[in-house]
Design a protein around this motif. Structure first.
Motif, PDB file in Angstrom:
ATOM      1  N   VAL A 247      15.266 -42.430  -3.217  1.00 16.08           N
ATOM      2  CA  VAL A 247      14.356 -41.706  -2.338  1.00 16.08           C
ATOM      3  C   VAL A 247      15.196 -40.948  -1.315  1.00 16.08           C
ATOM      4  O   VAL A 247      15.863 -41.554  -0.479  1.00 16.08           O
ATOM      5  N   TYR A 248      15.166 -39.617  -1.400  1.00 19.06           N
ATOM      6  CA  TYR A 248      15.940 -38.784  -0.495  1.00 19.06           C
ATOM      7  C   TYR A 248      15.093 -38.357   0.701  1.00 19.06           C
ATOM      8  O   TYR A 248      13.877 -38.560   0.745  1.00 19.06           O
ATOM      9  N   GLN A 249      15.762 -37.714   1.681  1.00 14.44           N
ATOM     10  CA  GLN A 249      15.053 -37.237   2.869  1.00 14.44           C
ATOM     11  C   GLN A 249      13.982 -36.223   2.483  1.00 14.44           C
ATOM     12  O   GLN A 249      12.883 -36.223   3.028  1.00 14.44           O
ATOM     13  N   ASP A 250      14.318 -35.338   1.540  1.00 17.04           N
ATOM     14  CA  ASP A 250      13.326 -34.387   1.041  1.00 17.04           C
ATOM     15  C   ASP A 250      12.615 -35.047  -0.139  1.00 17.04           C
ATOM     16  O   ASP A 250      13.055 -34.986  -1.267  1.00 17.04           O
ATOM     17  N   LEU A 251      11.512 -35.703   0.157  1.00 10.98           N
ATOM     18  CA  LEU A 251      10.825 -36.552  -0.812  1.00 10.98           C
ATOM     19  C   LEU A 251      10.360 -35.768  -2.026  1.00 10.98           C
ATOM     20  O   LEU A 251      10.027 -34.588  -1.943  1.00 10.98           O
ATOM     21  N   SER A 252      10.320 -36.458  -3.153  1.00 17.27           N
ATOM     22  CA  SER A 252       9.916 -35.812  -4.407  1.00 17.27           C
ATOM     23  C   SER A 252       8.406 -35.900  -4.582  1.00 17.27           C
ATOM     24  O   SER A 252       7.904 -36.496  -5.534  1.00 17.27           O
ATOM     25  N   LEU A 253       7.687 -35.329  -3.642  1.00 13.15           N
ATOM     26  CA  LEU A 253       6.231 -35.285  -3.702  1.00 13.15           C
ATOM     27  C   LEU A 253       5.768 -33.838  -3.815  1.00 13.15           C
ATOM     28  O   LEU A 253       6.435 -32.922  -3.332  1.00 13.15           O
ATOM     29  N   CYS A 254       4.632 -33.653  -4.452  1.00 14.12           N
ATOM     30  CA  CYS A 254       4.020 -32.321  -4.533  1.00 14.12           C
ATOM     31  C   CYS A 254       3.042 -32.210  -3.365  1.00 14.12           C
ATOM     32  O   CYS A 254       2.001 -32.884  -3.351  1.00 14.12           O
ATOM     33  N   THR A 255       3.381 -31.385  -2.402  1.00 16.60           N
ATOM     34  CA  THR A 255       2.595 -31.336  -1.171  1.00 16.60           C
ATOM     35  C   THR A 255       1.248 -30.636  -1.328  1.00 16.60           C
ATOM     36  O   THR A 255       0.381 -30.764  -0.465  1.00 16.60           O
ATOM     37  N   ASN A 256       1.075 -29.887  -2.425  1.00 16.26           N
ATOM     38  CA  ASN A 256      -0.168 -29.123  -2.582  1.00 16.26           C
ATOM     39  C   ASN A 256      -1.238 -29.876  -3.370  1.00 16.26           C
ATOM     40  O   ASN A 256      -2.266 -29.302  -3.723  1.00 16.26           O
ATOM     41  N   VAL A 257      -0.996 -31.175  -3.645  1.00 19.44           N
ATOM     42  CA  VAL A 257      -2.025 -32.008  -4.281  1.00 19.44           C
ATOM     43  C   VAL A 257      -2.207 -33.277  -3.461  1.00 19.44           C
ATOM     44  O   VAL A 257      -1.422 -33.575  -2.555  1.00 19.44           O
ATOM     45  N   ASP A 258      -3.236 -34.053  -3.777  1.00 19.92           N
ATOM     46  CA  ASP A 258      -3.567 -35.199  -2.938  1.00 19.92           C
ATOM     47  C   ASP A 258      -2.720 -36.436  -3.243  1.00 19.92           C
ATOM     48  O   ASP A 258      -1.847 -36.416  -4.115  1.00 19.92           O
ATOM     49  N   VAL A 259      -3.017 -37.513  -2.517  1.00 23.44           N
ATOM     50  CA  VAL A 259      -2.242 -38.753  -2.625  1.00 23.44           C
ATOM     51  C   VAL A 259      -2.352 -39.349  -4.022  1.00 23.44           C
ATOM     52  O   VAL A 259      -1.353 -39.783  -4.612  1.00 23.44           O
ATOM     53  N   VAL A 260      -3.542 -39.376  -4.566  1.00 25.44           N
ATOM     54  CA  VAL A 260      -3.768 -39.965  -5.890  1.00 25.44           C
ATOM     55  C   VAL A 260      -2.978 -39.214  -6.962  1.00 25.44           C
ATOM     56  O   VAL A 260      -2.339 -39.830  -7.826  1.00 25.44           O
ATOM     57  N   ALA A 261      -3.012 -37.895  -6.895  1.00 27.72           N
ATOM     58  CA  ALA A 261      -2.297 -37.089  -7.877  1.00 27.72           C
ATOM     59  C   ALA A 261      -0.802 -37.356  -7.813  1.00 27.72           C
ATOM     60  O   ALA A 261      -0.113 -37.425  -8.845  1.00 27.72           O
ATOM     61  N   ASN A 262      -0.259 -37.527  -6.617  1.00 23.87           N
ATOM     62  CA  ASN A 262       1.160 -37.833  -6.466  1.00 23.87           C
ATOM     63  C   ASN A 262       1.478 -39.233  -6.955  1.00 23.87           C
ATOM     64  O   ASN A 262       2.520 -39.470  -7.565  1.00 23.87           O
ATOM     65  N   PHE A 263       0.584 -40.165  -6.703  1.00 29.20           N
ATOM     66  CA  PHE A 263       0.819 -41.553  -7.092  1.00 29.20           C
ATOM     67  C   PHE A 263       0.908 -41.687  -8.606  1.00 29.20           C
ATOM     68  O   PHE A 263       1.694 -42.476  -9.125  1.00 29.20           O
ATOM     69  N   PHE A 264       0.108 -40.913  -9.319  1.00 34.32           N
ATOM     70  CA  PHE A 264       0.066 -41.007 -10.778  1.00 34.32           C
ATOM     71  C   PHE A 264       0.732 -39.813 -11.461  1.00 34.32           C
ATOM     72  O   PHE A 264       0.495 -39.571 -12.635  1.00 34.32           O
ATOM     73  N   MET A 265       1.584 -39.087 -10.715  1.00 36.28           N
ATOM     74  CA  MET A 265       2.248 -37.918 -11.282  1.00 36.28           C
ATOM     75  C   MET A 265       3.028 -38.286 -12.544  1.00 36.28           C
ATOM     76  O   MET A 265       3.939 -39.109 -12.527  1.00 36.28           O
ATOM     77  N   GLY A 266       2.647 -37.704 -13.672  1.00 39.78           N
ATOM     78  CA  GLY A 266       3.306 -37.987 -14.941  1.00 39.78           C
ATOM     79  C   GLY A 266       2.824 -39.254 -15.622  1.00 39.78           C
ATOM     80  O   GLY A 266       3.245 -39.568 -16.740  1.00 39.78           O
ATOM     81  N   ARG A 267       1.942 -40.001 -14.935  1.00 45.51           N
ATOM     82  CA  ARG A 267       1.420 -41.253 -15.494  1.00 45.51           C
ATOM     83  C   ARG A 267      -0.107 -41.280 -15.406  1.00 45.51           C
ATOM     84  O   ARG A 267      -0.718 -42.339 -15.279  1.00 45.51           O
TER      85      ARG A 267
END
Length: 244
Positions: free
Chosen positions: A70-90
């Motif tokens: 986990v880097y300082q610049d997190l690997s999250l997609c900021t233009n989608v919601d929490v659920v979408a990020n939590f299950f990104m690719g899964r």
């Protein structure tokens, strides 16, 4: 070459203290635990993880083994919601008459449970990540890692851009993760944070291990002396007290 061996020990959190300048520590750990599609490769040494020798050639191999960075610049997609990020690719899908249908209710429930169990407070799981604080974003990434069966997480300066309260919550979250038997390595130059959560502190200076001690057997001042090199200068002067 970095050699960290803790056979037979149950280390919860290892803090890697580094000098502020340069990115040598990050480069060296990236060579051992790939976090990019085209990672750096180690020039020597061995990596024993989970009882077997490993030589990760790609990011996917390290992730599949349960290792996440986990880097300082997190690997999250900021233009989608929490659920979408939590299950990104899964994403959870079911097929009806051959058509894949996203199971949003199931995904929301799983995300809500994981976030709640971790003690993280997020107003709404359907808000886009860009509207969340740095601490909340970091919590999403760490909770996602734990939820998907992670075994070892490396945190690169995790609280560099966070405020006092967000940092406090982040440290508490790290303690909870370690209490679940998950290994945590924190790369930091802030001794106060390292001493709050680490079981062991490793000092890397100019690309080499300059110290490796249990937290309860050292002090912040001693670690700082290792980082700056003063500890070794003092030993050298004791060895030759009458001159250079």
């Amino acid at each position: 070459k970095i050699e960290l061996v803790y056979e037979g020990e149950q280390e919860g959190v290892v803090a890697v203290a580094k000098r502020v300048v340069g990115a040598a520590v990050q480069d060296q750990f990236a060579a051992v635990f790939p976090s990019t599609p085209a990672p750096k490769r180690p020039t020597s040494g061995r990596l024993i993880f989970d009882g077997a020798e490993r030589n990760f050639a790609a990011q996917g191999e390290a992730k599949a083994a349960g290792i996440e960075t986990v880097y300082q610049d997190l690997s999250l997609c900021t233009n989608v919601d929490v659920v979408a990020n939590f299950f990104m690719g899964r994403e959870i899908v079911k097929r009806y008459f051959g058509i894949p249908i996203l199971q949003e209710a199931e995904m929301i429930a799983a995300t809500e449970k994981a976030i709640s169990n971790a003690g993280t407070k997020i107003p709404s799981l359907r808000v886009n990540v860009e509207h969340l604080s740095g601490g909340q974003r970091q919590a999403i990434e760490l909770n996602r890692f734990v939820h998907w069966g992670g075994k070892l997480v490396l945190l690169d300066e995790p609280f560099a851009a966070l405020g006092v309260e967000q940092t406090r919550r982040g440290l508490e979250m790290i303690k909870r993760i370690a209490a679940q038997g998950i290994g945590v390595v924190i790369i930091t130059h802030i001794m106060a944070q390292a001493f709050q959560v680490a079981d062991r502190i490793v000092v890397i200076r100019q690309g080499k291990v300059a110290g490796d001690v249990a937290r309860d057997k050292t002090s912040p001042d001693e670690i700082v002396r290792m980082i700056t090199g003063e500890a070794f200068q003092g030993k050298a002067q004791e060895a030759r007290p009458n001159g250079p």
